[in-house]
Write an enzyme that holds these catalytic residues in place. Structure first.
Site, PDB file in Angstrom:
ATOM      1  N   CYS A 109      -2.273  -5.188  -6.381  1.00 26.89           N
ATOM      2  CA  CYS A 109      -3.280  -5.606  -7.360  1.00 26.89           C
ATOM      3  C   CYS A 109      -4.284  -6.580  -6.732  1.00 26.89           C
ATOM      4  CB  CYS A 109      -2.593  -6.156  -8.601  1.00 26.89           C
ATOM      5  SG  CYS A 109      -3.623  -6.019 -10.049  1.00 26.89           S
ATOM      6  N   HIS A 146       1.687  -2.779  -9.935  1.00 26.56           N
ATOM      7  CA  HIS A 146       2.696  -3.813  -9.651  1.00 26.56           C
ATOM      8  C   HIS A 146       4.097  -3.218  -9.500  1.00 26.56           C
ATOM      9  CE1 HIS A 146       0.313  -7.493 -10.596  1.00 26.56           C
ATOM     10  NE2 HIS A 146      -0.425  -6.614 -11.246  1.00 26.56           N
ATOM     11  N   GLU A 165       6.596  -4.597  -8.350  1.00 29.74           N
ATOM     12  CA  GLU A 165       7.610  -5.663  -8.505  1.00 29.74           C
ATOM     13  C   GLU A 165       7.973  -5.893  -9.981  1.00 29.74           C
ATOM     14  OE1 GLU A 165       4.474  -6.026  -8.150  1.00 29.74           O
ATOM     15  OE2 GLU A 165       3.745  -7.829  -9.158  1.00 29.74           O
TER      16      GLU A 165
END
Ligand code: GLN
Length: 197
Positions: free
Chosen positions: A84, A178, A180
């Site tokens: 990002c 993302h 994560e």
């Protein structure tokens, strides 16, 4: 193995947790350290630049000389991943928003980036993508940037609508979403494997 997560701002802890989990899955003995100061990235085997606010992260990494360490690490062939805002920072070619805010970029990925590409209506959304080398992946986008054009050496890993949203240029990975923020650590595992091909 030591992985540094640039920890000046943004989704830092989530990357630390996902990377630790990926290491465990791969049976890699190592540590993951979030850092906001000079001297840690240069002693690491890989580095992650998280999402957040690209203008803020840029200011802090250039002010605190972390930017030059990331560039050196990348040039030595060690894996670098930006997600990002991290992708924006890795890019070589900024859009008018990057220029207007005078955001300094690292220029490591030969891509043309567009900040906040998906507009206000769709600030955040989740979509299943087909990611090359990985397979189907649940991708979380939050005020995400997108890539509009890539240079010759860049491999496109995923697209969404008219945009490119994941790329690889040798040892450098850039994702508009993302990885994560989901429990799926396959992208982090792929990233770690770039350190020991
Ligand atoms: N919109 C942010 C920027 O342009 C990036 C958003 C994110 O990293 N989740 O810096």
């Amino acid at each position: 193995m030591r992985v540094a997560v640039v920890g000046v701002q943004g989704a830092v802890e989530e990357h630390v947790i996902a990377t630790k989990k990926a290491m465990k899955n791969l049976g890699i003995d190592g540590e993951v350290v979030a850092t906001r100061r000079h001297g840690v990235v240069s002693k690491s085997d890989a580095v992650i630049i998280p999402g957040g606010e690209s203008t803020t992260i840029s200011k802090l990494i250039f002010r605190d000389s972390i930017a030059s360490e990331i560039i050196e690490l990348a040039e030595s062939g060690k894996p670098v991943m930006g997600t990002c805002a991290g992708l924006i920072l890795l890019s070589k070619h900024g859009d008018e928003q990057v220029e207007k805010t005078k955001t300094k970029l690292l220029g490591l990925l030969d891509v043309w980036i567009k900040r906040n590409a998906f507009g206000r209506q769709r600030e955040s959304f989740q979509v299943k993508l087909n990611v090359k080398h990985i397979g189907e992946f649940d991708a979380v986008f939050i005020r995400a940037p997108a890539i509009t054009k890539v240079g010759e050496r860049v491999e496109v890993l995923a697209t969404f609508e008219d945009y490119i949203v994941a790329v690889q240029q040798d040892n450098i990975l850039g994702l508009a979403f993302h990885p994560e923020l989901t429990d799926d650590t396959r992208i982090h595992e792929y990233f770690l494997k770039l350190a020991n091909p």
